[in-house]
Design a protein around this motif. Structure first.
Motif, short mmCIF file in Angstrom:
data_model
loop_
_atom_site.label_atom_id
_atom_site.label_comp_id
_atom_site.label_asym_id
_atom_site.label_seq_id
_atom_site.Cartn_x
_atom_site.Cartn_y
_atom_site.Cartn_z
N GLY A 140 102.49 -6.28 8.06
CA GLY A 140 103.62 -6.60 7.21
C GLY A 140 104.81 -7.10 8.01
N GLN A 141 105.05 -6.49 9.18
CA GLN A 141 106.14 -6.93 10.05
C GLN A 141 105.87 -8.33 10.59
N ALA A 142 104.60 -8.59 10.95
CA ALA A 142 104.25 -9.91 11.45
C ALA A 142 104.47 -10.98 10.39
N SER A 143 104.10 -10.67 9.15
CA SER A 143 104.30 -11.63 8.06
C SER A 143 105.77 -11.89 7.82
N ALA A 144 106.59 -10.84 7.87
CA ALA A 144 108.02 -11.01 7.65
C ALA A 144 108.65 -11.85 8.76
N LEU A 145 108.24 -11.63 10.01
CA LEU A 145 108.76 -12.43 11.12
C LEU A 145 108.37 -13.89 10.98
N MET A 146 107.12 -14.14 10.55
CA MET A 146 106.66 -15.52 10.35
C MET A 146 107.49 -16.23 9.27
N ALA A 147 107.72 -15.53 8.16
CA ALA A 147 108.48 -16.14 7.07
C ALA A 147 109.91 -16.45 7.49
N GLN A 148 110.46 -15.60 8.36
CA GLN A 148 111.83 -15.80 8.81
C GLN A 148 111.92 -16.90 9.87
N ALA A 149 110.97 -16.91 10.80
CA ALA A 149 111.05 -17.86 11.91
C ALA A 149 110.47 -19.23 11.57
N PHE A 150 109.49 -19.26 10.68
CA PHE A 150 108.83 -20.52 10.32
C PHE A 150 108.79 -20.67 8.79
N PRO A 151 109.95 -20.86 8.16
CA PRO A 151 109.99 -20.94 6.69
C PRO A 151 109.19 -22.11 6.14
N GLY A 152 108.95 -23.11 6.91
CA GLY A 152 108.19 -24.27 6.44
C GLY A 152 106.73 -23.97 6.18
N ARG A 153 106.24 -22.82 6.67
CA ARG A 153 104.84 -22.45 6.46
C ARG A 153 104.64 -21.54 5.25
N SER A 154 105.66 -21.46 4.37
CA SER A 154 105.55 -20.55 3.23
C SER A 154 104.61 -21.07 2.16
N GLY A 155 104.35 -22.38 2.14
CA GLY A 155 103.44 -22.92 1.15
C GLY A 155 101.99 -22.58 1.46
N ASP A 156 101.15 -22.65 0.43
CA ASP A 156 99.74 -22.33 0.62
C ASP A 156 99.02 -23.51 1.27
N SER A 157 98.15 -23.21 2.23
CA SER A 157 97.36 -24.24 2.90
C SER A 157 95.89 -23.99 2.63
#
Length: 748
Positions: A49-66
């Motif tokens: 959960g912490q890893a996901s939160a850091l990713m969303a904060q640091a790389f907001p452009g990856r929030s869309g589904d791939s």
């Protein structure tokens, strides 16, 4: 309860109109608002959960589904001119579709300057393109995803296979509940008609259940806007609501019909049916809701929504049973009886009913052979429970989907398990679930250590490929992608996650201030499962303790609650054994259209324990209440057990057959999770009704004798008294004589 029944009978049209208005109003509101379901397994505070939160904060452009578009050719390679031309043109069309943010093709250079050749397998027979949608999966429009699927698959042909996979693509394969509902209702109608012989009486439980479940389903849609509700919650609510709703109505209609045969008027019979069986229905529904709401003690938002959604369905089924059903009973009048029964009533008048036939003979047989039958039943349940010891909690992925689905085919092609598997095709099984290592970096020393981490990872057992590191703009957060050698759902991948967390990463962090967290699909589900497993003993203990307390208060006995707890645990363990054999071991899962073998969803034990403990309580109270009443009258344990079993087994078995039919129909939903619930609940109800309540429980009670009803005198004085049955009516208030064996207890 009597006043409520009389009011509903006097104002039957008003009650029916109010239910129709409630259903229409909630359905319209749900249609306007739409749904907002979410399958967010992440638990705040866990490493993933912490890893996901850091990713969303640091790389907001990856929030869309791939998602992935995968193509494969046997005769040539995907680099052939015709294939490249066809797929390049197709990918260009897809890039222009609404909802699509970007398409990353394997042909040529990407926007970041990297070569797309890494998206082509080593043997050249398989390639994939990443389709990035402009929003997360939970917010995607299924119609837009359908356009992507249709456009991509239009390129297939002439030896070219095109498949699609990913969380977004799964929206196009979402199960449709209509078929299981229709099959379950038809099966229930057949059982009801065989039991009643009257079309009018047959359809009353079904109408009542459908009205309640339909209103609840729309209500769950609205609830999804207020809290996290899983996308399988509406179908789970339908599964539970149809089963218990039809059963509760069956109990009341059965009691009403017996009152009519005893000579009561329609209003008198309906009033007494609700007064007697309605109390039991409210008690039974309350126990189911309390068991479901026990999930709230786990403090997991994902399960909170499921608990409230399922409880809402049960509450509405109870409400419909004690309001809508009496109104409908008053509306159909004497047609609740079959023509033959009405004719017999007119010719011969009211008649007394005594337990005869198979039920009475079976009860006597159990009384004569309690030890043999008890040992046989216990051995049978233990054998079924054995696979439970090998239960592996995890998440199934698209590799477990039915073999005919495009997401399963895409998964197999990427993993190398498709057409090119024999020649080493694909990208490896771990490609479908890479791990994400997210590091928080403070200073040059941390960044240098993070730069060296990929080399250390490449020499770690279980790692197939490492890419990165990538840094955000401030270079305070770095990301490394690790592709395991095993599939996302395998134990080997879970072992790799544990190895990285306990050995590899702590050694790499050394004396730096760097912190690296492991995220990704497998890590997220493992964390979710570990949290649930850690809290499961507390949850089961609370549910068992509360149920045992209710039985202790109702039956003034130490032995009855202890046996009930043991029986409930046996039913749950045996049903889990069946689920494990089918879904984890793969015994018949492909034949049933449920995909290949895989782990059991981590939330399944919690939800099934909640539902099964509630449902088992219904049958336990129904059976033992009649025995307890006979014990109070005669103080003869053998007679109490024999009479109680003979007079209740037929209704228990009829109710169980209906519930089994409804639950089993959901195997056809096409959804693996719902099929797990369907098989687990259907098998548990079958074992509970046909093995435990009508065989093992009475056998044990015969062997224990008067000890069944023992309670220390000091405890008896201190316990409050509760009663499931209503107080006795004054002489003459009941109308014609009550049929023999007709007791004011659960359902009859």
């Amino acid at each position: 309860m009597t006043a409520l029944a009389r009011w509903c009978l006097r104002r039957r049209i008003v009650v029916i109109v109010l239910w129709l208005a409630a259903f229409a109003g909630v359905a319209v509101a749900a249609g306007v608002a739409g749904s907002a379901y979410s399958n967010n397994y992440e638990v705040p505070g866990t490493e993933s959960g912490q890893a996901s939160a850091l990713m969303a904060q640091a790389f907001p452009g990856r929030s869309g589904d791939s998602d992935s578009i995968v193509w494969h050719t046997e005769s040539g390679t995907v680099r052939a001119g015709a294939v490249e031309k066809t797929m390049s043109r197709t990918l260009a069309k897809i890039a222009e579709l609404p909802g699509v943010s970007e398409v990353q093709s394997p042909y040529g250079k990407q926007a970041d300057g990297a070569q797309g050749g890494r998206q082509i397998s080593k043997d050249g027979h398989t390639a994939y393109a990443s389709v990035v949608f402009d929003r997360p999966t939970d917010e995607l429009d299924p119609a837009q995803v359908h356009k992507v699927v249709d456009t991509a698959q239009a390129a297939a042909g002439d030896g070219l296979q095109v498949e699609l996979g990913g969380a977004g693509i799964a929206l196009t394969e979402a199960p449709r509940a209509q078929l299981p509902e229709i099959i379950g209702l038809c099966a229930a109608a057949v059982v009801l008609f065989l039991a009643f012989g009257s079309l009018a009486a047959t359809f009353l439980p079904i109408i009542t259940a459908v009205a309640a479940v339909g209103t609840a389903s729309a209500g769950i849609t609205l609830l999804s806007h207020a809290m996290t509700v899983a996308d399988f919650a509406p179908m789970l609510g339908m599964l539970i609501g149809l089963g218990v709703g039809i059963d509760y109505a069956l109990f009341i209609v059965t009691r009403h019909r017996k009152g009519l045969r005893a000579g009561l008027t329609v209003d008198e019979a309906a009033t007494r049916a609700v007064t007697v069986s309605g109390r039991a229905v409210v008690f039974a529904g309350a126990t189911v809701c309390i068991a479901l709401l026990g999930m709230l003690i786990l403090r997991l938002s994902f399960l909170n929504g499921v608990a409230l959604a399922a409880s809402l369905t049960v509450v509405l089924t109870v409400a419909a049973s004690i309001t809508l059903l009496p109104a409908l009973l008053g509306l159909i009048g004497m047609r609740a009886l079959s023509r033959r029964e009405r004719r017999q009533l007119a010719e011969h008048g009211p008649r007394r009913e005594r337990p005869t036939g198979i039920a009475a003979r079976w009860s006597g047989f159990v009384e004569r052979h309690p030890k043999l039958l008890g040992v046989a039943a216990a051995a049978f349940m233990i054998v079924l429970a054995l696979p439970t010891f090998g239960l592996h909690l995890g998440t199934s992925d698209q590799g477990n989907n039915p073999a005919t689905s495009t997401s399963r085919k895409a998964y197999d092609l990427l993993a190398g398990g498709g057409a090119g598997a024999g020649r080493g095709g694909g990208f490896g099984p771990g490609f479908n679930g890479p791990l994400t290592l997210v590091g928080t970096l403070d200073g040059a020393k941390d960044r240098l250590a993070f730069d060296k981490l990929p080399d250390r990872l490449r020499h770690t057992p279980g790692v197939a490929q490492v890419s990165g590191p990538e840094f955000n703009g401030s270079r305070g957060t770095g990301v490394i992608t690790v592709v395991p050698t095993s599939s996302p759902q395998s134990r080997q991948t879970s072992d790799l996650v544990a190895r990285l967390r306990t050995d590899v990463l702590p050694a790499a962090e050394g004396r730096t201030t760097m912190q690296v967290r492991v995220g990704g699909v497998t890590a997220s589900y493992d964390d979710f499962a570990s949290v649930i497993v850690g809290k499961l003993p507390l949850f089961i203990g609370v549910v068992i303790a509360f149920g045992s307390l209710l039985l202790l208060l109702a039956f003034r006995s130490i032995g009855i609650p202890l046996k009930a707890a043991l029986m409930n645990v046996m039913a749950v363990a045996s049903s889990f054994g069946i689920v494990t054999a089918i879904f984890q071991w793969g015994w018949g899962s492909e034949l049933l259209g449920l995909g290949s073998a895989g782990p059991i969803e981590p939330f399944l034990p919690v939800i099934m324990v909640s539902v099964l403990f509630g449902l088992s309580m219904d049958y336990q109270v129904f059976l033992v209440s009649r025995m307890y009443e006979e014990w109070q009258l005669t103080r003869d344990n053998c007679r109490a057990v024999r009479v109680g079993l003979a007079e209740t087994s037929r209704v228990i078995n009829s109710a169980a057959v209906i519930m089994i039919a409804v639950f089993a129909a959901f195997i056809l939903s096409g959804d693996r999770t719902i099929a797990m619930f369907g098989i687990g609940l259907a098998s548990a109800v079958a074992l509970d009704a046909f093995v435990l309540r009508t065989l093992l429980v009475p056998a044990l009670m015969h062997m224990l004798g008067g000890a069944n009803w023992w309670l220390p005198s000091w405890l008896d004085r201190r316990l409050p008294r509760i009663s499931i049955e209503p107080p006795p009516e004054p002489d003459g208030a009941a109308g014609p004589a009550e049929p023999a064996g007709e007791k004011p207890l659960v359902g009859v």
